[in-house]
Design a protein around this motif. Structure first.
Motif: not given
Ligand code: AMP
Length: 177
Positions: A49, A51-55, A77, A79, A120
């Motif tokens: 969670t 890192y949800m908006n960390s691309d 995520l 990815c 990232n």
């Protein structure tokens, strides 16, 4: 459901095994977390969670329990997943990093083409102890010019001060001892 309640539920499933694999080590057995799907899902959600908006482009999982948590976190995520493995296990060209253990040396490898410059990266393992394994993995990712966004673990043994080796990184742990 609050994350505090989730984390308490996860902590209750971690089993202490004294003197395993050798005398003086208090082994944290995470298999009861895995065998309860509700708890396993909570663990994945709580580890991912922040890192949800960390691309995040790639989750790097450390052999072997880092694979168990890393692959579902990558799925969560949306990815890719890349394994960091013990020596001699990866079939193609690798980067290698050697690191010190209490007695002797160990090494970890990653495929040379696993990460593109600037991607990232979120690194995943089950447990942070002295931080040697995590630090070696950060070195591998840095060799490939990945951008380390964070390191997430289920368990942190705070008294071993692993975080001190990872000062320049964001470290997230759920259950602390
Ligand atoms: P370190 O490099 O000292 O931070 O050790 C971290 C690695 O060793 C992780 O991949 C863990 O799976 C494993 N590990 C170290 N100590 C323990 C422990 N007490 N219980 C379970 N696994 C451990």
């Amino acid at each position: 459901m609050s994350s505090k309640k989730d984390i308490a539920d996860i902590a209750n499933k971690i089993r202490n095994i004294p003197d395993f694999p050798k005398k003086g080590i208090n082994f944290k057995d995470i298999t009861p977390v895995l065998s309860d799907i509700k708890i396993f899902k909570k663990a994945i959600k709580q580890m991912a969670t922040p890192y949800m908006n960390s691309d995040i482009h790639i989750v790097v999982g450390i052999e072997s329990r880092g694979f168990i948590f890393g692959a579902p976190i990558a799925e969560y995520l949306n990815c890719s997943f890349v394994p960091v493995r013990k020596p001699g296990k990866l079939p193609w060209n690798t980067e290698i990093v050697f690191y010190e253990l209490e007695y002797g040396k160990d090494s970890l490898e990653i495929h040379k083409d696993a990460i593109e410059k600037g991607q990232n990266i979120l690194i995943v393992d089950d447990l942070l102890a002295t931080g040697g394994t995590a630090e070696a993995t950060c070195k591998l990712v840095s060799k490939l010019k990945g951008n380390i966004v964070g390191f997430t673990v289920l368990i942190e043994l705070e008294f071993l001060k692993g975080r001190e080796k990872l000062k320049s990184y964001n470290v997230h742990s759920l259950v602390k001892y």
